[in-house]
Design a protein around this motif. Structure first.
Motif, PDB file in Angstrom:
ATOM      1  N   LYS A  67       3.429  18.346   2.157  1.00 39.84           N
ATOM      2  CA  LYS A  67       3.764  19.047   3.394  1.00 39.84           C
ATOM      3  C   LYS A  67       4.134  20.494   3.099  1.00 39.84           C
ATOM      4  CE  LYS A  67       6.514  18.697   7.630  1.00 39.84           C
ATOM      5  NZ  LYS A  67       6.802  20.112   7.723  1.00 39.84           N
ATOM      6  N   PHE A  71      -2.430  13.861   3.851  1.00 36.55           N
ATOM      7  CA  PHE A  71      -2.658  12.793   2.894  1.00 36.55           C
ATOM      8  C   PHE A  71      -3.181  13.353   1.575  1.00 36.55           C
ATOM      9  CE2 PHE A  71      -3.800   8.868   1.091  1.00 36.55           C
ATOM     10  CZ  PHE A  71      -5.083   8.981   0.593  1.00 36.55           C
ATOM     11  N   TYR A  87       0.862  -1.172   0.000  1.00 38.91           N
ATOM     12  CA  TYR A  87       0.000   0.000   0.000  1.00 38.91           C
ATOM     13  C   TYR A  87       0.895   1.217   0.000  1.00 38.91           C
ATOM     14  CZ  TYR A  87      -4.395   2.450   0.847  1.00 38.91           C
ATOM     15  OH  TYR A  87      -5.513   3.238   0.715  1.00 38.91           O
ATOM     16  N   ASP A 147       3.460   0.979   3.081  1.00 43.31           N
ATOM     17  CA  ASP A 147       3.001   0.222   4.242  1.00 43.31           C
ATOM     18  C   ASP A 147       2.795  -1.235   3.856  1.00 43.31           C
ATOM     19  OD1 ASP A 147       0.027   0.279   6.341  1.00 43.31           O
ATOM     20  OD2 ASP A 147       2.074  -0.282   6.835  1.00 43.31           O
ATOM     21  N   PHE A 189       8.645   6.234   4.973  1.00 40.04           N
ATOM     22  CA  PHE A 189       8.634   7.408   4.100  1.00 40.04           C
ATOM     23  C   PHE A 189       9.902   7.510   3.272  1.00 40.04           C
ATOM     24  CE2 PHE A 189       5.078  10.186   5.307  1.00 40.04           C
ATOM     25  CZ  PHE A 189       4.658   9.605   6.490  1.00 40.04           C
ATOM     26  N   GLY A 190       9.759   8.139   2.103  1.00 42.98           N
ATOM     27  CA  GLY A 190      10.923   8.578   1.342  1.00 42.98           C
ATOM     28  C   GLY A 190      11.422   9.904   1.893  1.00 42.98           C
ATOM     29  N   THR A 191      12.466  10.430   1.261  1.00 44.40           N
ATOM     30  CA  THR A 191      13.104  11.646   1.759  1.00 44.40           C
ATOM     31  C   THR A 191      12.439  12.918   1.261  1.00 44.40           C
ATOM     32  OG1 THR A 191      14.687  11.460  -0.043  1.00 44.40           O
ATOM     33  CG2 THR A 191      15.373  10.592   2.091  1.00 44.40           C
ATOM     34  N   TYR A 209       1.990  12.080   0.435  1.00 49.88           N
ATOM     35  CA  TYR A 209       1.660  13.139   1.371  1.00 49.88           C
ATOM     36  C   TYR A 209       2.262  14.436   0.842  1.00 49.88           C
ATOM     37  CZ  TYR A 209       0.059  10.020   5.081  1.00 49.88           C
ATOM     38  OH  TYR A 209      -0.642   9.116   5.824  1.00 49.88           O
ATOM     39  N   GLU A 234       3.632  22.886   8.907  1.00 49.45           N
ATOM     40  CA  GLU A 234       2.443  22.046   9.015  1.00 49.45           C
ATOM     41  C   GLU A 234       2.857  20.589   8.959  1.00 49.45           C
ATOM     42  OE1 GLU A 234      -0.544  25.111   6.610  1.00 49.45           O
ATOM     43  OE2 GLU A 234      -0.596  22.954   6.206  1.00 49.45           O
ATOM     44  N   GLY A 235       1.986  19.707   9.478  1.00 45.40           N
ATOM     45  CA  GLY A 235       2.259  18.289   9.327  1.00 45.40           C
ATOM     46  C   GLY A 235       1.921  17.815   7.927  1.00 45.40           C
ATOM     47  N   PRO A 236       2.448  16.651   7.537  1.00 45.92           N
ATOM     48  CA  PRO A 236       2.086  16.090   6.232  1.00 45.92           C
ATOM     49  C   PRO A 236       0.580  15.850   6.140  1.00 45.92           C
ATOM     50  CG  PRO A 236       3.923  14.883   7.224  1.00 45.92           C
ATOM     51  CD  PRO A 236       3.372  15.775   8.288  1.00 45.92           C
ATOM     52  N   LEU A 260       1.255   5.597  -0.405  1.00 50.04           N
ATOM     53  CA  LEU A 260       0.567   6.858  -0.180  1.00 50.04           C
ATOM     54  C   LEU A 260       1.479   8.012  -0.573  1.00 50.04           C
ATOM     55  CD1 LEU A 260       0.336   4.876   2.612  1.00 50.04           C
ATOM     56  CD2 LEU A 260      -1.530   6.453   3.014  1.00 50.04           C
ATOM     57  N   PHE A 299       5.985  13.693  -0.069  1.00 47.74           N
ATOM     58  CA  PHE A 299       6.577  12.463   0.449  1.00 47.74           C
ATOM     59  C   PHE A 299       5.817  11.267  -0.089  1.00 47.74           C
ATOM     60  CE2 PHE A 299       9.622  14.023   3.451  1.00 47.74           C
ATOM     61  CZ  PHE A 299       9.113  15.213   3.934  1.00 47.74           C
ATOM     62  N   SER A 356      -3.645   7.604  -2.493  1.00 50.73           N
ATOM     63  CA  SER A 356      -3.021   6.320  -2.193  1.00 50.73           C
ATOM     64  C   SER A 356      -3.321   5.319  -3.296  1.00 50.73           C
ATOM     65  CB  SER A 356      -3.531   5.786  -0.852  1.00 50.73           C
ATOM     66  OG  SER A 356      -4.942   5.573  -0.900  1.00 50.73           O
ATOM     67  N   LEU A 370       4.173   3.570   8.635  1.00 49.36           N
ATOM     68  CA  LEU A 370       4.536   4.098   7.323  1.00 49.36           C
ATOM     69  C   LEU A 370       6.051   4.215   7.213  1.00 49.36           C
ATOM     70  CD1 LEU A 370       1.896   6.938   6.876  1.00 49.36           C
ATOM     71  CD2 LEU A 370       1.945   4.714   5.738  1.00 49.36           C
TER      72      LEU A 370
END
Lengths: 114, 115
Positions: free
Chosen positions: B38, B46, B32, B93, B105-107, B36, B42-44, B34, B89, B49, B103
């Motif tokens: 950002k 969604f 799975y 999962d 994450f990539g960079t 994101y 602020e937070g990431p 996703l 990002f 997906s 999750l």
């Protein structure tokens, strides 16, 4: 409906000290995950709490610990701070079965260790 | 060991054109994926997906493509708008690990839309 909130926004600590970061979940969410985002990197999973119990942990040493309270808010505690702990700490709340699409992130706490 | 990789740290695209952000993964247990977005301070949030049983998922201007054999996914944004300027990002999962999802994450890729 309130979103995910985190406190404090910024924090400066000295190497060797201890720090506590706080997270309030989105209303109705009983699962909280914590992530560390170092500069120039993506968020890295630290651990997850569900119904006040740790429910999965990433590759972080035991000096990273957490708590979840009956109201589903959460704390991240880091002991014996090291310079490499300087990062943005993100929490995310969700509910079981909601899927990862339903994970909502807070704005983060920026921790600087000197 | 970077299991999710975004090899382009930054990307600039003219407004109205297509933005293509790429992501590669190495863990074959991921099923799975996703994206994101950002903004600073602020937070990431969604975005979109895709499950490994699909090869494409669309939501308005956003389309995600998955090539399982190549372990590659991409996010297409068309047409690109100035409000799309953000860090994107890619995350993955293993949903068979139900109840213990995390999750990876990539960079991130910083997308700048040029008006």
């Amino acid at each position: 409906e309130t979103g995910v909130t985190q406190s404090p926004t910024h924090l400066i600590k000295t190497r060797g000290q201890q720090v506590t970061l706080r997270c309030s979940s989105q209303s109705g969410h009983n699962t909280v995950s914590w992530y560390q985002q170092a500069l120039g990197q993506g968020p890295q999973f630290i651990f997850q709490y569900y119904r006040e119990e740790e429910n999965g942990r990433g590759n972080f040493p035991p000096r990273f610990s957490g708590l979840q309270f009956p109201n589903y808010s959460s704390e991240l505690n880091v002991n014996a701070l090291e310079l490499d702990d300087s990062a943005l700490y993100l929490c995310a709340s969700s509910f079981p079965g909601g899927g990862m699409d339903e994970q909502y992130f807070g704005p983060g706490t920026r921790l600087t260790v000197t | 060991d970077q299991q999710v990789k975004q090899n382009s740290p930054s990307l600039s695209v003219q407004e109205g054109r297509i933005s293509i952000l790429n992501c590669d993964y190495t863990n074959s247990m991921f099923d799975y994926f996703l994206w994101y977005k950002k903004y600073p301070a602020e937070g990431p949030t969604f975005l979109i997906s895709i499950s490994s049983i699909k090869d494409k998922n669309e939501d308005g201007r956003f389309t995600v493509f998955l090539n399982k054999s190549a372990k590659h996914l991409s996010l297409h944004i068309v047409p690109s708008q100035p409000g799309d300027s953000a860090v994107y990002f890619c995350a993955a999962d293993d949903i068979s690990n139900f109840g213990n999802e995390k999750l990876t994450f990539g960079t991130g890729t910083r997308l700048t839309i040029i008006p």
